[in-house]
Write a protein that holds these residues in place. Structure first.
Motif, short mmCIF file in Angstrom:
data_model
loop_
_atom_site.label_atom_id
_atom_site.label_comp_id
_atom_site.label_asym_id
_atom_site.label_seq_id
_atom_site.Cartn_x
_atom_site.Cartn_y
_atom_site.Cartn_z
N LEU A 24 0.83 -1.21 0.00
CA LEU A 24 0.00 0.00 0.00
C LEU A 24 0.87 1.26 0.00
CD1 LEU A 24 -2.74 1.38 0.21
CD2 LEU A 24 -2.61 1.11 2.69
N LEU A 25 1.88 1.28 0.86
CA LEU A 25 2.77 2.45 0.91
C LEU A 25 3.50 2.65 -0.40
CD1 LEU A 25 4.30 2.09 4.49
CD2 LEU A 25 2.56 3.71 3.74
N MET A 26 4.02 1.57 -0.97
CA MET A 26 4.75 1.69 -2.23
C MET A 26 3.84 2.14 -3.37
SD MET A 26 7.91 1.12 -1.81
CE MET A 26 8.42 1.20 -0.09
N THR A 27 2.58 1.73 -3.33
CA THR A 27 1.63 2.15 -4.37
C THR A 27 1.41 3.66 -4.31
OG1 THR A 27 0.50 0.02 -4.33
CG2 THR A 27 -0.71 1.88 -5.24
N ILE A 28 1.16 4.17 -3.12
CA ILE A 28 0.93 5.61 -2.97
C ILE A 28 2.18 6.40 -3.31
CG2 ILE A 28 0.32 7.42 -1.33
CD1 ILE A 28 -1.39 5.38 0.13
N TRP A 29 3.34 5.93 -2.86
CA TRP A 29 4.59 6.63 -3.16
C TRP A 29 4.89 6.61 -4.65
CZ3 TRP A 29 8.01 4.34 1.34
CH2 TRP A 29 7.59 4.93 2.55
N SER A 30 4.59 5.51 -5.32
CA SER A 30 4.86 5.42 -6.76
C SER A 30 3.95 6.35 -7.55
CB SER A 30 4.69 3.97 -7.23
OG SER A 30 5.60 3.11 -6.57
N ILE A 31 2.70 6.46 -7.14
CA ILE A 31 1.79 7.38 -7.82
C ILE A 31 2.27 8.81 -7.67
CG2 ILE A 31 -0.57 8.29 -7.83
CD1 ILE A 31 -1.54 5.54 -7.01
N ARG A 32 2.87 9.14 -6.54
CA ARG A 32 3.30 10.51 -6.25
C ARG A 32 4.74 10.78 -6.68
NH1 ARG A 32 2.29 11.42 -0.04
NH2 ARG A 32 3.26 13.39 -0.63
N ARG A 33 5.45 9.81 -7.21
CA ARG A 33 6.86 9.99 -7.55
C ARG A 33 7.04 11.07 -8.60
NH1 ARG A 33 11.32 8.48 -4.99
NH2 ARG A 33 10.12 6.64 -4.42
N PHE A 34 7.91 12.03 -8.32
CA PHE A 34 8.10 13.15 -9.24
C PHE A 34 9.56 13.40 -9.56
CE2 PHE A 34 9.08 17.69 -9.75
CZ PHE A 34 8.43 17.92 -10.95
N LEU A 76 12.51 11.99 -9.38
CA LEU A 76 13.37 11.08 -10.12
C LEU A 76 13.02 11.06 -11.60
CD1 LEU A 76 14.69 7.72 -8.85
CD2 LEU A 76 13.73 7.81 -11.14
N ILE A 77 11.73 10.97 -11.91
CA ILE A 77 11.30 10.94 -13.31
C ILE A 77 11.58 12.27 -13.99
CG2 ILE A 77 9.34 10.56 -14.86
CD1 ILE A 77 8.04 8.92 -12.67
N TRP A 78 11.30 13.37 -13.29
CA TRP A 78 11.48 14.69 -13.90
C TRP A 78 12.95 14.97 -14.19
CZ3 TRP A 78 8.55 18.12 -16.24
CH2 TRP A 78 9.04 19.41 -16.43
N LEU A 79 13.83 14.63 -13.28
CA LEU A 79 15.24 14.91 -13.48
C LEU A 79 15.87 14.01 -14.55
CD1 LEU A 79 16.38 15.46 -9.80
CD2 LEU A 79 16.12 17.19 -11.58
N MET A 80 15.34 12.81 -14.71
CA MET A 80 15.94 11.88 -15.67
C MET A 80 15.40 12.07 -17.08
SD MET A 80 16.27 8.33 -13.47
CE MET A 80 17.11 7.50 -14.83
N THR A 81 14.10 12.29 -17.24
CA THR A 81 13.54 12.36 -18.60
C THR A 81 12.56 13.51 -18.80
OG1 THR A 81 11.71 10.89 -18.01
CG2 THR A 81 13.74 9.86 -18.84
N ARG A 82 12.10 14.16 -17.73
CA ARG A 82 11.07 15.20 -17.82
C ARG A 82 9.79 14.68 -18.50
NH1 ARG A 82 12.58 20.56 -16.89
NH2 ARG A 82 14.78 20.77 -16.32
N GLY A 83 9.53 13.40 -18.35
CA GLY A 83 8.34 12.82 -18.95
C GLY A 83 8.53 12.34 -20.37
N GLY A 84 9.65 12.62 -20.98
CA GLY A 84 9.92 12.19 -22.35
C GLY A 84 10.65 10.85 -22.38
N PRO A 85 11.07 10.44 -23.54
CA PRO A 85 10.83 11.07 -24.85
C PRO A 85 9.41 10.81 -25.36
CG PRO A 85 12.11 9.07 -25.12
CD PRO A 85 11.94 9.26 -23.64
N VAL A 86 8.85 11.82 -26.01
CA VAL A 86 7.49 11.81 -26.58
C VAL A 86 6.48 11.27 -25.58
CG1 VAL A 86 8.25 11.71 -28.97
CG2 VAL A 86 7.90 9.57 -27.75
N GLY A 87 6.62 11.64 -24.32
CA GLY A 87 5.64 11.30 -23.31
C GLY A 87 5.61 9.87 -22.83
#
Length: 311
Positions: A236-246, A248-259
């Motif tokens: 349960l904790l990992m699910t909520i944390w994964s949904i809120r993860r920002f 790491l993803i933003w610094l590595m790819t900014r949501g790309g490539p092409v989304g």
């Protein structure tokens, strides 16, 4: 001659009249936490709910126009948002299964007696202790197309990515982020599960072994029954944390490539601070809140069902 009550009686009376012994005592201790939650959680949530039904821009947030369900119709009518939901689901499932699975396997190994066990237990906490920003920067450096050690290793074994641009590849960017996230999360699950394994009755495990049960059946009949509530809470904790993860993803790819690595939180940030549409961002945030509430409700329902089954 006047008779005076002994000092002990006075102390007893005063103790009974003490506010710490009254029915208001729980509220006195819970009050500060309740005020904190009300001011910093409930009020912003109500503001977000209201904003999700308005057209509000970042340049002029004090002026808003009521649009009703238009923001929700916009995001759910956008195929890109559908892909964002799928990416969020894949990211969450892999992170939960990977971190809990790897953590459980490592906890079982560290629960055995071997030389250097204390050092090994301390060493596995390093990824979890490292800040998320540092983990993202180190992973980006290791995945660099020119001097990254990952590309050199893959090329050495004949599995190199064409061009070496792993984070710029729509095919490999998400797996790279998933591996990095699991690497950062599994130490926490391992430490928690290792603590849960300490509560497993050794006499029951030894009895199962003496009765001819193999390691798998002994684990399933004894160990798993003890650590199962802890595994459920970790999931349960990992699910909520994964949904809120920002970060790491933003610094590595900014949501790309092409989304291809864009999750709900990344989409929310893009809508709020790049497209400057606070109303749309608030609607996306409410979708994330609803998903989290559904996960929590489902987890509670499963836990109650299991308790009834055991009862």
């Amino acid at each position: 001659m006047a008779v005076h009550a002994p000092p002990t009686a006075d102390r007893t009376v005063s103790r009974r009249k003490s506010p710490l012994g009254s029915r208001w005592t729980p509220y006195v201790f819970l009050g500060p936490a309740a005020v904190f939650i009300l001011l910093f959680q409930a009020v912003p949530l109500l503001q977000q709910i209201y904003m999700s039904f308005t057209r509000t821009t970042l340049l002029n947030p004090t002026r808003s126009e009521w649009v009703g369900l238009a923001n929700y119709e916009q995001i759910f009518g956008d195929p890109e948002f559908h892909r964002t939901l799928v990416t969020t689901l894949v990211y969450t499932v892999v992170c939960v299964v990977g971190s809990v699975g790897v953590g459980l396997g490592l906890a079982l190994l560290l629960n055995r007696s071997f030389r250097g066990r204390g050092f090994a237990r301390a060493l596995i906490t390093v990824p979890w202790a490292a800040p998320g920003i540092a983990v993202a920067l180190i992973a980006t450096w290791m995945l660099n197309a020119q001097y990254g050690i990952v590309n050199r290793f893959l090329n050495a074994i004949g599995l190199g990515v064409p061009g070496g641009a792993i984070l710029d590849s729509p095919q490999y960017a998400l797996p790279a982020i998933l591996v990095t996230t699991v690497w950062q999360l599994f130490p926490f699950t391992a430490v928690v599960l290792l603590s849960a394994l300490q509560a497993v009755p050794q006499d029951l495990a030894e009895a199962a072994t003496m009765d001819g049960a193999g390691r798998w059946w002994s684990f399933r009949a004894v160990t798993w029954q003890v650590i199962k509530p802890t595994v459920g809470l970790l999931a349960l904790l990992m699910t909520i944390w994964s949904i809120r993860r920002f970060e790491l993803i933003w610094l590595m790819t900014r949501g790309g490539p092409v989304g291809t690595t864009e999750t709900i939180v990344i989409d929310l940030y893009s809508q709020a601070f790049e497209s400057q549409q606070l109303g749309t961002a608030a609607a996306i945030g409410m979708v994330g809140v609803l998903i989290s509430l559904v996960v929590i409700g489902a987890s509670s329902a499963v836990a109650r069902f299991q308790e009834r089954g055991q009862g």
